[in-house]
Design a protein around this motif. Sequence first.
Motif, PDB file in Angstrom:
ATOM      1  N   ILE A  37     -15.157   5.803  19.223  1.00 45.91           N
ATOM      2  CA  ILE A  37     -14.445   6.568  20.270  1.00 45.91           C
ATOM      3  C   ILE A  37     -14.805   6.305  21.686  1.00 45.91           C
ATOM      4  N   LEU A  38     -15.852   6.229  22.007  1.00 49.25           N
ATOM      5  CA  LEU A  38     -16.505   5.718  23.095  1.00 49.25           C
ATOM      6  C   LEU A  38     -16.125   4.464  23.765  1.00 49.25           C
ATOM      7  N   GLU A  39     -16.115   3.597  22.857  1.00 54.72           N
ATOM      8  CA  GLU A  39     -15.792   2.119  22.929  1.00 54.72           C
ATOM      9  C   GLU A  39     -14.266   2.131  23.419  1.00 54.72           C
ATOM     10  N   ALA A  40     -13.550   2.899  22.819  1.00 56.12           N
ATOM     11  CA  ALA A  40     -12.051   2.901  22.915  1.00 56.12           C
ATOM     12  C   ALA A  40     -11.911   3.567  24.226  1.00 56.12           C
ATOM     13  N   GLU A  41     -12.635   4.398  24.911  1.00 55.07           N
ATOM     14  CA  GLU A  41     -12.570   5.023  26.133  1.00 55.07           C
ATOM     15  C   GLU A  41     -13.103   3.976  27.212  1.00 55.07           C
ATOM     16  N   GLY A  42     -13.847   2.894  26.763  1.00 55.41           N
ATOM     17  CA  GLY A  42     -14.526   2.124  27.753  1.00 55.41           C
ATOM     18  C   GLY A  42     -15.720   2.466  28.315  1.00 55.41           C
ATOM     19  N   LEU A  43     -16.363   3.331  27.619  1.00 55.34           N
ATOM     20  CA  LEU A  43     -17.768   3.998  28.105  1.00 55.34           C
ATOM     21  C   LEU A  43     -18.891   3.265  27.667  1.00 55.34           C
ATOM     22  N   VAL A  44     -18.506   2.467  26.161  1.00 57.50           N
ATOM     23  CA  VAL A  44     -19.652   1.675  25.711  1.00 57.50           C
ATOM     24  C   VAL A  44     -18.793   0.444  25.189  1.00 57.50           C
ATOM     25  N   THR A  45     -19.833  -0.640  24.739  1.00 56.13           N
ATOM     26  CA  THR A  45     -19.172  -1.959  24.461  1.00 56.13           C
ATOM     27  C   THR A  45     -20.021  -2.322  23.356  1.00 56.13           C
ATOM     28  N   SER A  46     -19.676  -3.106  22.329  1.00 55.70           N
ATOM     29  CA  SER A  46     -20.201  -3.471  21.190  1.00 55.70           C
ATOM     30  C   SER A  46     -20.136  -5.273  21.163  1.00 55.70           C
ATOM     31  N   GLU A  47     -20.955  -5.739  20.632  1.00 49.98           N
ATOM     32  CA  GLU A  47     -21.081  -7.258  20.579  1.00 49.98           C
ATOM     33  C   GLU A  47     -21.838  -7.383  19.403  1.00 49.98           C
ATOM     34  N   ALA A  48     -21.435  -8.674  18.932  1.00 52.74           N
ATOM     35  CA  ALA A  48     -22.060  -9.221  17.478  1.00 52.74           C
ATOM     36  C   ALA A  48     -23.364  -9.484  17.956  1.00 52.74           C
ATOM     37  N   HIS A  49     -24.474  -9.124  17.105  1.00 50.49           N
ATOM     38  CA  HIS A  49     -25.858  -9.312  17.262  1.00 50.49           C
ATOM     39  C   HIS A  49     -26.428  -8.900  18.454  1.00 50.49           C
ATOM     40  N   ARG A  50     -25.648  -8.120  19.415  1.00 55.42           N
ATOM     41  CA  ARG A  50     -26.196  -7.565  20.456  1.00 55.42           C
ATOM     42  C   ARG A  50     -26.313  -6.178  20.376  1.00 55.42           C
ATOM     43  N   GLY A  51     -25.469  -5.587  19.529  1.00 57.22           N
ATOM     44  CA  GLY A  51     -25.600  -4.163  19.263  1.00 57.22           C
ATOM     45  C   GLY A  51     -24.545  -3.341  20.403  1.00 57.22           C
ATOM     46  N   VAL A  52     -24.656  -2.167  20.641  1.00 56.02           N
ATOM     47  CA  VAL A  52     -23.771  -1.371  21.293  1.00 56.02           C
ATOM     48  C   VAL A  52     -24.764  -0.956  22.618  1.00 56.02           C
ATOM     49  N   ARG A  53     -24.104  -1.078  23.807  1.00 55.52           N
ATOM     50  CA  ARG A  53     -24.690  -0.740  25.166  1.00 55.52           C
ATOM     51  C   ARG A  53     -23.662   0.028  26.026  1.00 55.52           C
ATOM     52  N   VAL A  54     -24.253   1.111  26.889  1.00 53.58           N
ATOM     53  CA  VAL A  54     -23.427   1.426  27.820  1.00 53.58           C
ATOM     54  C   VAL A  54     -22.612   0.455  28.569  1.00 53.58           C
ATOM     55  N   ALA A  55     -21.437   0.736  28.855  1.00 55.13           N
ATOM     56  CA  ALA A  55     -20.382  -0.470  29.355  1.00 55.13           C
ATOM     57  C   ALA A  55     -20.876  -0.550  30.793  1.00 55.13           C
ATOM     58  N   GLY A  56     -20.840  -1.965  31.379  1.00 60.35           N
ATOM     59  CA  GLY A  56     -20.951  -2.075  32.749  1.00 60.35           C
ATOM     60  C   GLY A  56     -19.548  -1.872  33.106  1.00 60.35           C
ATOM     61  N   VAL A  57     -19.364  -2.144  34.665  1.00 61.28           N
ATOM     62  CA  VAL A  57     -17.984  -1.748  35.266  1.00 61.28           C
ATOM     63  C   VAL A  57     -17.437  -3.261  35.453  1.00 61.28           C
ATOM     64  N   ASP A  58     -16.297  -3.522  34.820  1.00 65.62           N
ATOM     65  CA  ASP A  58     -15.376  -4.687  34.879  1.00 65.62           C
ATOM     66  C   ASP A  58     -14.541  -4.340  36.046  1.00 65.62           C
ATOM     67  N   VAL A  59     -14.386  -4.937  36.978  1.00 62.30           N
ATOM     68  CA  VAL A  59     -13.603  -4.600  38.183  1.00 62.30           C
ATOM     69  C   VAL A  59     -12.141  -4.682  37.911  1.00 62.30           C
ATOM     70  N   ASP A  60     -11.803  -5.799  37.072  1.00 59.19           N
ATOM     71  CA  ASP A  60     -10.292  -5.768  36.737  1.00 59.19           C
ATOM     72  C   ASP A  60      -9.812  -4.363  35.892  1.00 59.19           C
ATOM     73  N   ARG A  61     -10.724  -4.133  35.118  1.00 57.62           N
ATOM     74  CA  ARG A  61     -10.347  -2.867  34.488  1.00 57.62           C
ATOM     75  C   ARG A  61     -10.324  -1.766  35.315  1.00 57.62           C
ATOM     76  N   LEU A  62     -11.214  -1.707  36.274  1.00 62.45           N
ATOM     77  CA  LEU A  62     -11.402  -0.380  37.243  1.00 62.45           C
ATOM     78  C   LEU A  62     -10.127  -0.537  38.308  1.00 62.45           C
ATOM     79  N   LYS A  63      -9.606  -1.845  38.488  1.00 63.83           N
ATOM     80  CA  LYS A  63      -8.387  -1.962  39.231  1.00 63.83           C
ATOM     81  C   LYS A  63      -7.185  -1.357  38.442  1.00 63.83           C
ATOM     82  N   SER A  64      -7.139  -1.644  37.112  1.00 63.17           N
ATOM     83  CA  SER A  64      -6.124  -0.931  36.351  1.00 63.17           C
ATOM     84  C   SER A  64      -6.064   0.286  36.239  1.00 63.17           C
ATOM     85  N   LEU A  65      -7.297   1.033  35.659  1.00 58.20           N
ATOM     86  CA  LEU A  65      -7.530   2.451  35.945  1.00 58.20           C
ATOM     87  C   LEU A  65      -7.147   3.121  37.017  1.00 58.20           C
ATOM     88  N   PHE A  66      -7.418   2.588  38.210  1.00 61.31           N
ATOM     89  CA  PHE A  66      -7.014   3.110  39.585  1.00 61.31           C
ATOM     90  C   PHE A  66      -5.379   2.882  39.680  1.00 61.31           C
TER      91      PHE A  66
END
Length: 226
Positions: free
Chosen positions: A54-83
């Motif tokens: 659920i949090l990944e769908a919201e953009g608050l966490v990200t998951s990658e193969a072999h790297r697990g789940v992390r608190v999401a960084g800030v993607d500027v393009d996504r930030l612009k879209s949200l704005f």
Amino acid sequence: MDQESASTKRDVIVLGLRRKILSRELDRGERLRQDQVADWFNASITPVREALRILEAEGLVTSEAHRGVRVAGVDVDRLKSLFVTRKLTETFAIARATTRISRHELRQAERLLEALDEASADGDSLGRNTRNEEFHFFFYDRCGMPALRDDIAARWRAFPWDLTLDSPERLDQVHAEHQSIVDAVRDVDPDRAARRLGDHITNGFLRLAESTTGHAVSDPFDFDTD
């Protein structure tokens, strides 16, 4: 654990992790181990996995193969879209709400603004973000379109509020911007309320984008901006 209690536990974990991220208890980019999250909330792995999805769908966490789940960084393009989508939907919502709010009801918004100022003065980042959300949604809740309100809420949850600047200068500006919104609603001026809110959302985005990228960012509403 039955299905209902598992769903309840999942929701508790979602709210708890969201709070940890937005209160800066968890840093952007920090790894989230599922077993550790399960320990935090005295839960099994299944509701933890569901909460993280659920949090990944919201953009608050990200998951990658072999790297697990992390608190999401800030993607500027996504930030612009949200704005962009926030500004379009929220200004429309407050314009609709302006003619639906009584002067008696507006006193509640003023009390919320006072509580927001108190949290800001105390340096309470989580409290400030919570009161800020309550202040804004006082208006969105009264726009007469529940589905639009829910759409705004989904984008609101994805916005990186934990990274918004809390310098004394910006806090003073935010107070003035919020007060100008209340004044426009009190005057039953939907167009002015929408403009004041739009300016407020724009100013917050530009400051956040600059602090994230290290340089000034153009307003995405400028059609000549890529």
